[in-house]
Scaffold this motif. Structure first.
Motif, mmCIF file in Angstrom:
data_model
loop_
_atom_site.group_PDB
_atom_site.id
_atom_site.type_symbol
_atom_site.label_atom_id
_atom_site.label_comp_id
_atom_site.label_asym_id
_atom_site.label_seq_id
_atom_site.Cartn_x
_atom_site.Cartn_y
_atom_site.Cartn_z
ATOM 1 N N GLY A 190 -28.134 -19.367 -43.474
ATOM 2 C CA GLY A 190 -28.249 -20.143 -44.715
ATOM 3 C C GLY A 190 -28.195 -21.661 -44.598
ATOM 4 N N SER A 191 -27.211 -22.202 -43.900
ATOM 5 C CA SER A 191 -27.031 -23.660 -43.917
ATOM 6 C C SER A 191 -27.748 -24.305 -42.738
ATOM 7 C CB SER A 191 -25.543 -24.001 -43.834
ATOM 8 O OG SER A 191 -24.815 -23.295 -44.810
ATOM 9 N N PRO A 192 -28.318 -25.501 -42.941
ATOM 10 C CA PRO A 192 -29.012 -26.198 -41.847
ATOM 11 C C PRO A 192 -28.029 -26.553 -40.721
ATOM 12 C CG PRO A 192 -29.388 -27.293 -43.977
ATOM 13 C CD PRO A 192 -28.329 -26.274 -44.197
ATOM 14 N N PRO A 193 -28.372 -26.241 -39.474
ATOM 15 C CA PRO A 193 -27.470 -26.521 -38.344
ATOM 16 C C PRO A 193 -27.041 -27.986 -38.259
ATOM 17 C CG PRO A 193 -29.287 -25.138 -37.620
ATOM 18 C CD PRO A 193 -29.583 -25.512 -39.034
ATOM 19 N N ALA A 194 -27.925 -28.915 -38.603
ATOM 20 C CA ALA A 194 -27.561 -30.340 -38.507
ATOM 21 C C ALA A 194 -26.447 -30.671 -39.493
ATOM 22 C CB ALA A 194 -28.781 -31.219 -38.769
ATOM 23 N N ALA A 195 -26.544 -30.154 -40.711
ATOM 24 C CA ALA A 195 -25.503 -30.426 -41.714
ATOM 25 C C ALA A 195 -24.195 -29.760 -41.297
ATOM 26 C CB ALA A 195 -25.946 -29.931 -43.090
ATOM 27 N N LEU A 196 -24.276 -28.533 -40.789
ATOM 28 C CA LEU A 196 -23.065 -27.845 -40.318
ATOM 29 C C LEU A 196 -22.398 -28.633 -39.190
ATOM 30 C CD1 LEU A 196 -24.264 -24.117 -40.233
ATOM 31 C CD2 LEU A 196 -22.433 -25.030 -41.682
ATOM 32 N N ALA A 197 -23.204 -29.101 -38.234
ATOM 33 C CA ALA A 197 -22.653 -29.840 -37.091
ATOM 34 C C ALA A 197 -21.986 -31.130 -37.553
ATOM 35 C CB ALA A 197 -23.753 -30.132 -36.071
ATOM 36 N N THR A 198 -22.661 -31.878 -38.419
ATOM 37 C CA THR A 198 -22.096 -33.124 -38.946
ATOM 38 C C THR A 198 -20.788 -32.847 -39.675
ATOM 39 O OG1 THR A 198 -24.258 -34.139 -39.195
ATOM 40 C CG2 THR A 198 -22.523 -35.002 -40.593
ATOM 41 N N PHE A 199 -20.820 -31.846 -40.555
ATOM 42 C CA PHE A 199 -19.626 -31.519 -41.339
ATOM 43 C C PHE A 199 -18.466 -31.135 -40.428
ATOM 44 C CE2 PHE A 199 -16.888 -28.508 -43.599
ATOM 45 C CZ PHE A 199 -16.597 -29.221 -44.744
ATOM 46 N N LEU A 200 -18.742 -30.283 -39.432
ATOM 47 C CA LEU A 200 -17.658 -29.801 -38.571
ATOM 48 C C LEU A 200 -17.065 -30.911 -37.711
ATOM 49 C CD1 LEU A 200 -18.929 -26.295 -37.449
ATOM 50 C CD2 LEU A 200 -17.059 -26.816 -39.035
#
Lengths: 178, 178
Positions: A135-145
Motif C-alpha cells: 500500500g504505502s510508497p517505499p520512499a515515504a515509508l523510508a523517510t518516515f521511519l
C-alpha cells in the motif's frame, strides 16, 4: 568526530578538538580552512563509519524485513550500551546547524538522503517478497521511519530511558510496516 | 526565547540575549543566576506558549481524531510559513544539551512528558469513540507520534522541504493510527 558528537558543533572549539586529537591548535588550519570545513568532513566520515548499518541492510542472506528489524535493533542496543549518552551526529547537526551553515546542512541532507535510499530499497524488497503490504510508497515509508528513528533517539537521550526506543521498534514494525 | 530558538543554547551568548532584549548585559545576572537558569525558564515559557496546540487537543467540540489531525496540520502550516527556519525548541535543546545539563534535560523531559500525556488522552478518546483501533496502547502511540514528529521537523529543516512533514501526516494517520 568524538568531540563533535559528544559536545555539539557550537559546544566545542577548535582548541577542544585539537586537544582531543593531541595536536597543536596551530596545526588545525594547515588541514582545514575553518571549523565548518572540519564539520563537513566529520559528517562525511560519520556516515561512512555507519557501514555496519549498511552492511546489515545489504545482507542478502537475510530476509528484507528481518534486515530492517536488525538495522534498528542493533542501534537500540548500542544506545542502551552507551547509556543514551551518544546521539546521532546527523540529528545533532540538523538541530544545531540547519539554519546557520549551508555547507553543513547540505552534507547532513545528503547523508539522510543516502540512508533513506538504502532503506527504501530494502522496503521495496520486503514488499516484493510479500513480507509487508504494498500500500504505502517505499520512499515515504523510508523517510518516515528514519525521521521517527531520529526523534526516538533524541527522546531516549532526554529521558535517559529506552521507552522511546521500544515504542519505536514496536510501532514501526507492528503498525507502519504491517 | 527567540534568540535561543534561532541560534541554539551554545550558539548564542548572554550578550546576544541581552542585546536582543534591549537591556544592558550587566542586568542579566540580576534576574538569572546563569545562562542555564535562563534556558530552563525559556523551556518552561516555550511550552506554556504552545497553548494553541493544547487548545486544539482539548477542544471537545471536535472529534478526537480530527483534533489530532488539526494539532499536527497546524504545526506543519506554521513550519512551511517560516520556511522551515524555526524548529522546535524542545527538540533543539534535547539534541544540544541532554548530556550536558541535568537542569535543562529535566525541563525538556517534563515538557515532552506533559505533551505525551495530553496526546495520550485524545488517543484514548479516539479509541473509545471507535475512530481508531484499540490494539496499541495509547501511551506508546503518543510517545511514538511525538518523537516521529520531532524527527520530521528536524528533517524538514535539513531538507528545507515539506516532504518529511507530508510523509509524517500521511503515515501517522493512515498507518500508525489506522
Amino acid at each position: 568526530m568524538k568531540t563533535l558528537l559528544q559536545r555539539g558543533f557550537n559546544g566545542c572549539g577548535v582548541q577542544d578538538i585539537t586537544s582531543a586529537a593531541g595536536v597543536p591548535k596551530g596545526s588545525f588550519y594547515n588541514h582545514f580552512e575553518s571549523k565548518e570545513a572540519l564539520g563537513a568532513e566529520v559528517i562525511e566520515r560519520y556516515w561512512q563509519s555507519s557501514s555496519s548499518r549498511l552492511a546489515i541492510l545489504r545482507d542478502a542472506s537475510v530476509s528484507p524485513l528481518e534486515r530492517l528489524r536488525r538495522c534498528f535493533t542493533s542501534q537500540v542496543e548500542a544506545l542502551v550500551e552507551w547509556n543514551y549518552e551518544r546521539g546521532c551526529l546527523l540529528g545533532n547537526f540538523a538541530a544545531e546547524m540547519s539554519d546557520h551553515s549551508t555547507v553543513l546542512r547540505a552534507r547532513v541532507a545528503a547523508a539522510f538522503a543516502e540512508w533513506t535510499r538504502e532503506l527504501e530499497q530494502v522496503i521495496q524488497q520486503a514488499q516484493a517478497a510479500g513480507e509487508i503490504p504494498q500500500g504505502s510508497p517505499p520512499a515515504a515509508l523510508a523517510t518516515f521511519l528514519i525521521n521517527a528513528w531520529e526523534g526516538a533517539v533524541l527522546r531516549a537521550r532526554v529521558d535517559k530511558s529506552r521507552v522511546a526506543l521500544d515504542a519505536y521498534l514496536s510501532l514501526a514494525f507492528d503498525k507502519v510496516l504491517a
